[in-house]
Design a protein around this motif. Structure first.
Motif, PDB file in Angstrom:
ATOM      1  N   GLU A 114       9.727  22.857  87.240  1.00 39.50           N
ATOM      2  CA  GLU A 114      11.002  23.107  87.917  1.00 39.50           C
ATOM      3  C   GLU A 114      12.112  22.237  87.331  1.00 39.50           C
ATOM      4  OE1 GLU A 114      11.385  24.231  91.650  1.00 39.50           O
ATOM      5  OE2 GLU A 114       9.476  25.281  91.708  1.00 39.50           O
ATOM      6  N   LYS A 115      11.929  21.756  86.119  1.00 40.31           N
ATOM      7  CA  LYS A 115      12.916  20.883  85.499  1.00 40.31           C
ATOM      8  C   LYS A 115      14.116  21.682  85.004  1.00 40.31           C
ATOM      9  CE  LYS A 115       9.459  17.667  83.723  1.00 40.31           C
ATOM     10  NZ  LYS A 115       8.865  17.106  82.511  1.00 40.31           N
ATOM     11  N   ASP A 116      15.285  21.027  85.032  1.00 38.47           N
ATOM     12  CA  ASP A 116      16.467  21.611  84.402  1.00 38.47           C
ATOM     13  C   ASP A 116      16.297  21.490  82.896  1.00 38.47           C
ATOM     14  OD1 ASP A 116      17.696  22.247  86.799  1.00 38.47           O
ATOM     15  OD2 ASP A 116      18.738  20.316  86.924  1.00 38.47           O
ATOM     16  N   ILE A 117      16.756  22.475  82.188  1.00 33.67           N
ATOM     17  CA  ILE A 117      16.627  22.492  80.734  1.00 33.67           C
ATOM     18  C   ILE A 117      17.942  22.032  80.120  1.00 33.67           C
ATOM     19  CG2 ILE A 117      16.156  23.925  78.713  1.00 33.67           C
ATOM     20  CD1 ILE A 117      13.779  23.613  80.652  1.00 33.67           C
ATOM     21  N   LYS A 118      17.844  21.050  79.247  1.00 34.79           N
ATOM     22  CA  LYS A 118      19.012  20.543  78.535  1.00 34.79           C
ATOM     23  C   LYS A 118      18.767  20.686  77.042  1.00 34.79           C
ATOM     24  CE  LYS A 118      19.996  17.127  82.075  1.00 34.79           C
ATOM     25  NZ  LYS A 118      20.084  15.722  82.410  1.00 34.79           N
ATOM     26  N   PHE A 119      19.814  21.058  76.329  1.00 36.01           N
ATOM     27  CA  PHE A 119      19.702  21.128  74.872  1.00 36.01           C
ATOM     28  C   PHE A 119      21.053  20.777  74.266  1.00 36.01           C
ATOM     29  CE2 PHE A 119      21.061  25.305  76.187  1.00 36.01           C
ATOM     30  CZ  PHE A 119      22.002  25.676  75.246  1.00 36.01           C
ATOM     31  N   THR A 120      21.020  20.382  73.018  1.00 38.08           N
ATOM     32  CA  THR A 120      22.256  20.106  72.297  1.00 38.08           C
ATOM     33  C   THR A 120      22.565  21.289  71.394  1.00 38.08           C
ATOM     34  OG1 THR A 120      21.032  18.987  70.556  1.00 38.08           O
ATOM     35  CG2 THR A 120      21.924  17.607  72.306  1.00 38.08           C
ATOM     36  N   TYR A 121      23.837  21.538  71.203  1.00 35.38           N
ATOM     37  CA  TYR A 121      24.275  22.627  70.344  1.00 35.38           C
ATOM     38  C   TYR A 121      24.795  22.002  69.062  1.00 35.38           C
ATOM     39  CZ  TYR A 121      26.257  27.091  68.956  1.00 35.38           C
ATOM     40  OH  TYR A 121      26.530  28.256  68.293  1.00 35.38           O
ATOM     41  N   GLY A 122      23.989  22.138  68.024  1.00 39.18           N
ATOM     42  CA  GLY A 122      24.359  21.540  66.748  1.00 39.18           C
ATOM     43  C   GLY A 122      24.352  22.565  65.631  1.00 39.18           C
ATOM     44  N   ASP A 123      24.155  22.070  64.434  1.00 39.76           N
ATOM     45  CA  ASP A 123      24.213  22.909  63.236  1.00 39.76           C
ATOM     46  C   ASP A 123      23.149  24.008  63.247  1.00 39.76           C
ATOM     47  OD1 ASP A 123      25.310  23.546  60.652  1.00 39.76           O
ATOM     48  OD2 ASP A 123      23.485  22.677  59.775  1.00 39.76           O
ATOM     49  N   LYS A 124      21.915  23.653  63.606  1.00 41.31           N
ATOM     50  CA  LYS A 124      20.846  24.659  63.578  1.00 41.31           C
ATOM     51  C   LYS A 124      21.077  25.746  64.624  1.00 41.31           C
ATOM     52  CE  LYS A 124      17.320  22.064  66.227  1.00 41.31           C
ATOM     53  NZ  LYS A 124      18.204  21.019  66.718  1.00 41.31           N
ATOM     54  N   GLU A 125      21.571  25.365  65.791  1.00 41.21           N
ATOM     55  CA  GLU A 125      21.860  26.359  66.830  1.00 41.21           C
ATOM     56  C   GLU A 125      23.038  27.242  66.418  1.00 41.21           C
ATOM     57  OE1 GLU A 125      19.555  23.091  68.580  1.00 41.21           O
ATOM     58  OE2 GLU A 125      21.440  23.071  67.458  1.00 41.21           O
TER      59      GLU A 125
END
Length: 172
Positions: A114-125
């Motif tokens: 039930e965790k919130d999902i966090k991600f970074t938006y960088g070059d690969k994304e």
């Protein structure tokens, strides 16, 4: 049959009719009690973790029976077919049960959390989104190549973005 049951549990659930042909001809089972016993034993022995199901029995006019296995969507994904020393997860894709990839298995496992999902938006994304703007889908291999990153990182990134509902995993 166990493969189908695992696939239903790993996706949206479903119903499995035993005694009905693929061409939808309703024949029924001659020895339904034996088939019921064998199928329940196979489900208990070869599905891991155990899969919940409801069993309903319908009697046809010819005194034969149909077994209806109702398999709900599971909250303990992924489920595996465990035969000998091999565990294989399956998911439903349209009207077929297909083997789940490593990414699909990770996605199913993480859905239990039930965790919130966090991600970074960088070059690969950014490269990924540019590619998807021109193409409707991408594989882990293709993402690895266009972003010039290792396969493990491409896999991890795609699963993370799918869990964040940015992407949709389409098993096939």
């Amino acid at each position: 049959i166990v493969k189908e049951i695992v696939a239903f549990a790993n996706t949206e659930g479903g119903n499995l009719l035993i005694g009905v042909d693929d061409n939808l001809e309703i024949k029924g089972l001659k020895f339904a009690e034996e088939d019921e016993f064998l199928l329940i034993r196979a489900i208990e022995k070869h599905c891991w973790p155990p899969v919940n199901f409801n069993l309903k029995i319908s009697i046809l006019p010819n005194s034969r029976e149909i077994l209806l296995f109702e398999i709900p969507k599971s909250t303990q994904k992924p489920h595996f077919v465990h035969i000998l020393d091999e565990k294989i997860a399956y998911v439903r894709v349209k009207d077929k049960s297909v083997q789940a990839s490593k990414e699909v298995r990770k996605y199913l496992t993480a859905q239990n959390s039930e965790k919130d999902i966090k991600f970074t938006y960088g070059d690969k994304e950014s490269k990924l989104m540019q590619y998807l703007d021109e193409n409707n889908q991408i594989t882990v291999y293709d993402f690895s190549k266009i972003a010039k990153i290792p396969m493990w990182l491409a896999s991890k990134t795609l699963v993370l973005l799918a869990l964040a509902n940015v992407l949709k995993i389409i098993p096939g």
